[in-house]
Design a protein around this motif. Structure first.
Motif, PDB file in Angstrom:
ATOM      1  N   CYS A  27      37.044  27.767  32.724  1.00 23.86           N
ATOM      2  CA  CYS A  27      37.307  28.581  31.541  1.00 23.86           C
ATOM      3  C   CYS A  27      36.279  28.258  30.464  1.00 23.86           C
ATOM      4  CB  CYS A  27      38.711  28.325  31.011  1.00 23.86           C
ATOM      5  SG  CYS A  27      39.962  28.790  32.220  1.00 23.86           S
ATOM      6  N   CYS A 207      40.719  35.821  32.767  1.00 23.22           N
ATOM      7  CA  CYS A 207      40.231  34.859  33.761  1.00 23.22           C
ATOM      8  C   CYS A 207      40.645  35.289  35.169  1.00 23.22           C
ATOM      9  CB  CYS A 207      40.744  33.455  33.450  1.00 23.22           C
ATOM     10  SG  CYS A 207      39.952  32.749  31.992  1.00 23.22           S
ATOM     11  N   HIS A 232      47.964  28.452  29.859  1.00 21.35           N
ATOM     12  CA  HIS A 232      46.888  29.315  30.350  1.00 21.35           C
ATOM     13  C   HIS A 232      46.752  29.329  31.881  1.00 21.35           C
ATOM     14  CE1 HIS A 232      43.321  31.718  30.303  1.00 21.35           C
ATOM     15  NE2 HIS A 232      42.543  30.748  30.738  1.00 21.35           N
ATOM     16  N   GLU A 236      47.560  32.139  34.687  1.00 15.66           N
ATOM     17  CA  GLU A 236      46.531  32.668  35.597  1.00 15.66           C
ATOM     18  C   GLU A 236      47.058  32.676  37.035  1.00 15.66           C
ATOM     19  OE1 GLU A 236      42.420  31.465  35.525  1.00 15.66           O
ATOM     20  OE2 GLU A 236      42.597  30.773  33.467  1.00 15.66           O
TER      21      GLU A 236
HETATM   22 ZN   LIG Z   1      40.864  30.732  31.881  1.00 14.22          ZN
END
Ligand SMILES: [Zn+2]
Length: 465
Positions: A27, A207, A232, A236
């Motif tokens: 990321c 992402c 996060h 994902e």
């Molecule tokens: Zn990410």
């Protein structure tokens, strides 16, 4: 090589899905400012992981995104009176300035969220079709209750996650843990057309969409800072595995935090430093060296003292290479002699020690220790009667291993200005004339100027400036 996998909480043998190519995603930054030293740590660590894979013979397809649309971007662009796009370009350019300074190589691809809106919309549609997403008044949310494995990366129950995170009460969501995939357009904000009306993507979805587009449904390594594990990376996984029905990433690698003078770095505490700030005081390479001095999963403490230590450590490596190159210029052309075999074997053992350290979950601290052992051995064993062969081997070994870590391989300016050069020449003449008094006077004068010199059979040289 063994890597610690956050998903299993174990060190595991690394085996890529495709034998020859490692697929890796990390990321990247939200480009609304210069990046700070906390951001620099993962950039440097994962650059080294990539370099080490390449060193051991893999091809690496490495993707690192730029988040170029989000609340912070919009706020900052308004403050600066420029568009979000202009703001993003400005700090993407600045990212590359600092990254280059730190020796962080460019990724194979650096995709931007705003340039992948189609892929993002497509993924959200797929989640909607599968009943994993729902829309409310132009916003689209992920339905966490429909994804049975939600929470598997953080290894906490949904209840614990709810307790531990500050979630705003939003009655439009089916569950408090549901997170936004697409945000309805607000006046004055950039927007894109979508099946749900004008709007912009949420953060997590970019992402998942970019991994899919640039690397495929399942990748080898997904990495980032430890603070990204929840929500996060958890989100994902929910998005990607929910949409594709396949494992998302085989290994999840996370780096530890950085403290400043033993305290958590924060803007409010006034101990918040950008890499750009620090590069005014220390070479970028010293910052890189500092980051490698602790294991990547441990916390690391940023302090003036440790930066000085890093500077000295790096200087030792460069001084060693300088000395070797100086000796090489005067060495007798010869292969490694029988008398040097034992020393040669010690160098080979130390190279093994370096590789063992790197194979053990990227232990850069021990890898640096192995380089220092080599430096120490060289300083003890290589001198003006050494063969060119052993000198060459010493130089190339230090450079080879240094290159894996991205340290000790730069062309450093020798920084000997003309005044200093003139004094050295004057002193050499004095020595030839056997005018020892003058020679000593000049030596002290140079010392006052911060220049230490050393007389060797090949002439006078500046040891340290
Ligand atoms: Zn990410």
């Amino acid at each position: 090589m063994k890597l610690y996998n956050t998903l299993t909480r174990k060190k595991e043998e690394f085996k890529p899905i495709d034998e020859k190519e490692v697929k890796m995603y990390s990321c990247g930054p939200t480009v609304y400012n210069y990046f700070h030293i906390g951001n620099a740590r993962p950039f440097i660590i994962f650059d080294i992981l990539r370099r080490y894979f390449e060193y051991t013979g893999y091809k690496v397809n490495f993707v690192q995104n730029f988040t170029d649309i989000d609340d912070k971007m919009i706020k900052k662009a308004n403050e600066e009176g420029i568009t979000v796009k202009e703001l993003a370009q400005k700090y993407i350019d600045e990212y590359f300035v600092d990254a280059k300074g730190l020796g962080i190589r460019e990724a194979t691809v650096h995709p931007k969220a705003t340039e992948n809106i189609d892929a993002i919309i497509e993924l959200i549609k797929k989640l909607e079709d599968k009943g994993l997403a729902y829309s409310v008044e132009g916003d689209v949310y992920f339905n966490t209750q429909k994804f049975k494995e939600y929470g598997k990366l953080s290894q906490q129950s949904i209840e614990d996650l709810k307790m531990g995170s500050r979630i705003e009460v939003d009655n439009r969501k089916k569950d408090a843990m549901d997170f936004v995939l697409w945000k309805n357009h607000k006046p004055g904000e950039p927007f894109w057309e979508s099946p749900w009306g004008k709007g912009r993507p949420g953060w997590h979805i970019e992402c998942s969409a970019m991994v899919n587009k640039y690397l495929g449904e399942t990748i080898d390594i997904h990495s980032g800072g430890k603070d990204l594990v929840f929500p996060h990376h958890e989100n994902e996984i929910a998005q990607s595995e929910g949409a594709n029905g396949k494992p998302f990433a085989k290994y999840w690698i996370h780096n530890g935090f950085i403290n400043v003078d033993n305290e958590k770095m924060s803007k409010s505490a006034g101990n918040f430093f950008t890499v750009r700030d620090i590069s005014q005081k220390y070479d970028y390479e010293v910052i890189r060296f500092f980051m490698l001095s602790a294991h990547y999963r441990s916390p690391i403490n940023f302090s003036a003292e440790l930066m000085e230590q890093s500077k000295n450590g790096l200087d030792r490596i460069y001084t060693c290479i300088d000395n070797l190159e100086h000796l090489k210029g005067h060495a007798i052309e010869s292969e490694i002699t029988n008398g040097e075999k034992e020393f040669e074997n010690r160098l080979i053992d130390l190279k093994k020690k370096f590789i063992e350290a790197m194979d053990d979950d990227l232990n850069t601290a021990d890898a640096i220790a192995a380089i220092f052992d080599i430096v120490r051995e060289v300083n003890l064993n290589v001198n003006s009667s050494s063969s060119e062969g052993i000198i060459d081997m010493s130089i190339s070994l230090i450079k080879e291993l240094g290159n894996v870590l991205g340290i000790g391989v730069r062309e450093r300016e020798k920084n000997v200005d003309s005044d200093v050069q003139e004094l050295i020449e004057k002193r050499q003449q004095a020595r030839k004339d056997k005018n020892w008094k003058l020679a000593d006077e000049i030596r002290y004068k140079l010392k006052d100027m911060g220049v230490t010199i050393e007389d060797t059979p090949q002439g006078t040289k500046v040891v340290h400036k």
